[in-house]
Design a protein around this motif. Structure first.
Motif, PDB file in Angstrom:
ATOM      1  N   LYS A 203     -25.139  -2.556 106.076  1.00 49.31           N
ATOM      2  CA  LYS A 203     -25.512  -1.648 104.993  1.00 49.31           C
ATOM      3  C   LYS A 203     -24.344  -0.823 104.478  1.00 49.31           C
ATOM      4  O   LYS A 203     -24.306  -0.461 103.296  1.00 49.31           O
TER       5      LYS A 203
ATOM      6  N   LYS B 124     -31.001   4.768 112.306  1.00 53.97           N
ATOM      7  CA  LYS B 124     -32.334   4.185 112.195  1.00 53.97           C
ATOM      8  C   LYS B 124     -32.302   2.947 111.294  1.00 53.97           C
ATOM      9  O   LYS B 124     -31.489   2.847 110.378  1.00 53.97           O
TER      10      LYS B 124
ATOM     11  N   ASP C 151     -34.480   2.182 109.113  1.00 58.70           N
ATOM     12  CA  ASP C 151     -34.925   2.554 107.767  1.00 58.70           C
ATOM     13  C   ASP C 151     -34.218   3.812 107.279  1.00 58.70           C
ATOM     14  O   ASP C 151     -34.809   4.640 106.582  1.00 58.70           O
ATOM     15  N   ALA C 152     -32.941   3.969 107.636  1.00 59.72           N
ATOM     16  CA  ALA C 152     -32.196   5.152 107.247  1.00 59.72           C
ATOM     17  C   ALA C 152     -32.091   5.244 105.723  1.00 59.72           C
ATOM     18  O   ALA C 152     -31.772   4.254 105.054  1.00 59.72           O
ATOM     19  N   PRO C 153     -32.350   6.428 105.133  1.00 59.94           N
ATOM     20  CA  PRO C 153     -32.233   6.582 103.676  1.00 59.94           C
ATOM     21  C   PRO C 153     -30.781   6.549 103.227  1.00 59.94           C
ATOM     22  O   PRO C 153     -29.846   6.595 104.039  1.00 59.94           O
ATOM     23  N   ASP C 154     -30.586   6.464 101.915  1.00 49.46           N
ATOM     24  CA  ASP C 154     -29.230   6.361 101.374  1.00 49.46           C
ATOM     25  C   ASP C 154     -28.372   7.563 101.754  1.00 49.46           C
ATOM     26  O   ASP C 154     -27.157   7.425 101.988  1.00 49.46           O
ATOM     27  N   ALA C 155     -28.970   8.759 101.817  1.00 46.86           N
ATOM     28  CA  ALA C 155     -28.198   9.951 102.164  1.00 46.86           C
ATOM     29  C   ALA C 155     -27.639   9.849 103.576  1.00 46.86           C
ATOM     30  O   ALA C 155     -26.478  10.222 103.827  1.00 46.86           O
ATOM     31  N   ASP C 156     -28.445   9.322 104.522  1.00 48.69           N
ATOM     32  CA  ASP C 156     -27.964   9.154 105.892  1.00 48.69           C
ATOM     33  C   ASP C 156     -26.907   8.055 105.969  1.00 48.69           C
ATOM     34  O   ASP C 156     -25.956   8.152 106.768  1.00 48.69           O
TER      35      ASP C 156
END
Length: 436
Positions: A116, A82, A84-89
């Motif tokens: 990223k 995604k 807007d993937a979070p840092d964990a992803d």
């Protein structure tokens, strides 16, 4: 596997065949006792016939499951995430990319994921390639260079939700999609059977990429769902739509003209194809921003069905039956059911109910030339096109299904998603009756 799939597979990566094929397992005719039934020792998926004979039952059992079989190890894996993937992803995506490299396969990343996690991959000593995400690479195969052909991945991994899977489907139009590993990291993840955690990754996903016994050998066969797609073909009049027709102010029932009703078909000979799309979930025909009801004529295999006077209608696959169609009152279909579903949206009739057609059906829709407004079609909730009065939309089953890898099997994964995501039939159990 039909001839259309085989023909498209022959175009894969400038070779005679793709690095995989699909195998179907069958079990037919099973004899077991009533005690076996009580102990739930029967492992078949569906029962086609049942006949009681004393304490035993003879049943014709049809248990079918497709398996992905590799001819060689996967050489390239495209990872999608995604925006807007979070840092964990992002951390999990980097670890996934490293595991793919360790398994001997190349890693391709699309933007913005490439930018990223590039530095994190370099710190791990892992190199990733930037994937060229242009639709013409997939749709104009014969005109692209051999270097661009090598950007057809052996496997696609989606780290997100169902929307990301629909995006992955949109990348493979008019071509055979590679197997897709859907990892749940979105809002619902109904179509993503694999969890976005390290334990599930190492125990479930790594075996998809390499053999557990010998890293040189191809991975072991794995259950796969060949998800049906809809091929939607939009046509318009070659010389434009004629507007000099007569509209009766008291006109209430739209119908085909006499010649078309006698022939039983909607004539599309003088129309040009303006758009073709392979839908995974559904195609929606609605009134758009018009304040009037849509008036869409519908034919199936040359047979005039009706004129749909409603807010619109939905033609969905079994995969899409648990999406928009379900919200509009349609039934839920098993993902391996060979059929397509027509569901009306707020019809101006109490007798218009959803209809299930076989996958051999050819559905043709046309906006009535006397309708008060144009219609709009929405493809998988992503692409929206105007359907002018007189235009036609042909919907058939695509010969190119979308293969998605399963965690356990078609039925087990589907019911697990129904219970976890939709809370299917969740309610407290009724208390037992205590007699007087």
């Amino acid at each position: 596997m039909n001839n259309g799939v085989e023909k498209e597979f022959s175009r894969y990566a400038n070779t005679s065949q793709p690095p995989w094929y699909f195998k179907r397992s069958h079990r037919e005719t099973s004899l077991f006792s009533a005690e076996d039934e009580k102990q739930n020792t029967r492992k078949s998926e569906s029962v086609a016939f049942a006949e009681k004979d004393g304490n035993s039952e003879v049943r014709c059992v049809v248990a079918s499951q497709h398996f992905l079989v590799w001819r060689r190890r996967p050489q390239s894996v495209l990872i999608l995430a995604k925006q807007d993937a979070p840092d964990a992803d992002l951390t999990l995506a980097a670890e996934f990319a490293k595991a793919v490299t360790d398994a001997g396969s190349q890693v391709w990343l699309a933007q913005p994921l490439y930018g990223k996690i590039f530095n994190a991959l370099e710190a791990m000593g892992t190199h990733a390639h930037l994937w060229r995400s242009k639709a013409d690479v997939w749709n104009t195969y014969d005109s692209i260079t051999p270097v661009e052909r090598t950007q057809r991945p052996d496997v696609v991994a989606t780290l997100g939700g169902d929307g990301l899977l629909l995006y992955a489907n949109a990348l493979f139009q008019d071509t055979s999609p590679p197997p897709i590993v859907a990892i749940a990291a979105g809002s619902m993840g109904f179509l993503a059977p694999f969890d976005a955690d390290r334990n599930d990754f190492h125990s479930r996903i790594e075996p998809l990429l390499r053999s557990e016994t010998n890293p040189i050998l191809p991975p072991n066969p794995w259950p796969v769902s060949l998800r049906m797609r809809l091929r939607c073909i939009l046509r318009e009049e070659e010389e434009g739509i004629s507007q000099d027709y007569t509209r009766d102010s008291n006109f209430t029932q739209f119908s085909l003209d006499d010649q078309e009703r006698q022939s039983g078909i909607i004539d599309t000979t003088n129309q040009l194809v303006v758009a073709v799309h392979e839908c995974l979930n559904e195609v929606v025909i609605d009134r758009g921003t018009s304040r009037f009801l849509s008036a869409v004529q519908c034919c199936c295999n040359g047979q005039v069905l009706t004129t749909i006077q409603a807010d619109g209608c939905i033609v969905s696959t079994p995969t899409g039956s648990t999406a928009y169609s379900m919200s509009a009152g349609g039934p839920m279909l098993h993902p391996s059911s060979p059929c397509m579903l027509l569901t009306p949206i707020c019809p101006h009739s109490l007798s218009f109910r959803p209809i299930v057609f076989p996958d051999s059906a050819q559905l043709i829709f046309r906006v009535d030339p006397r309708a008060r407004g144009d219609a709009w079609i929405t493809l998988d909730g992503r692409t929206k096109l105007r359907m002018k009065r007189g235009s036609t939309l042909e919907v058939i089953a695509s010969p190119l299904p979308l293969p998605t890898l399963l965690r356990y099997g078609n039925t087990a994964d589907w019911f697990d998603a129904l219970q976890k995501s939709l809370l299917f039939n969740t309610r407290p159990l009724q208390k037992p009756y205590i007699g007087e």
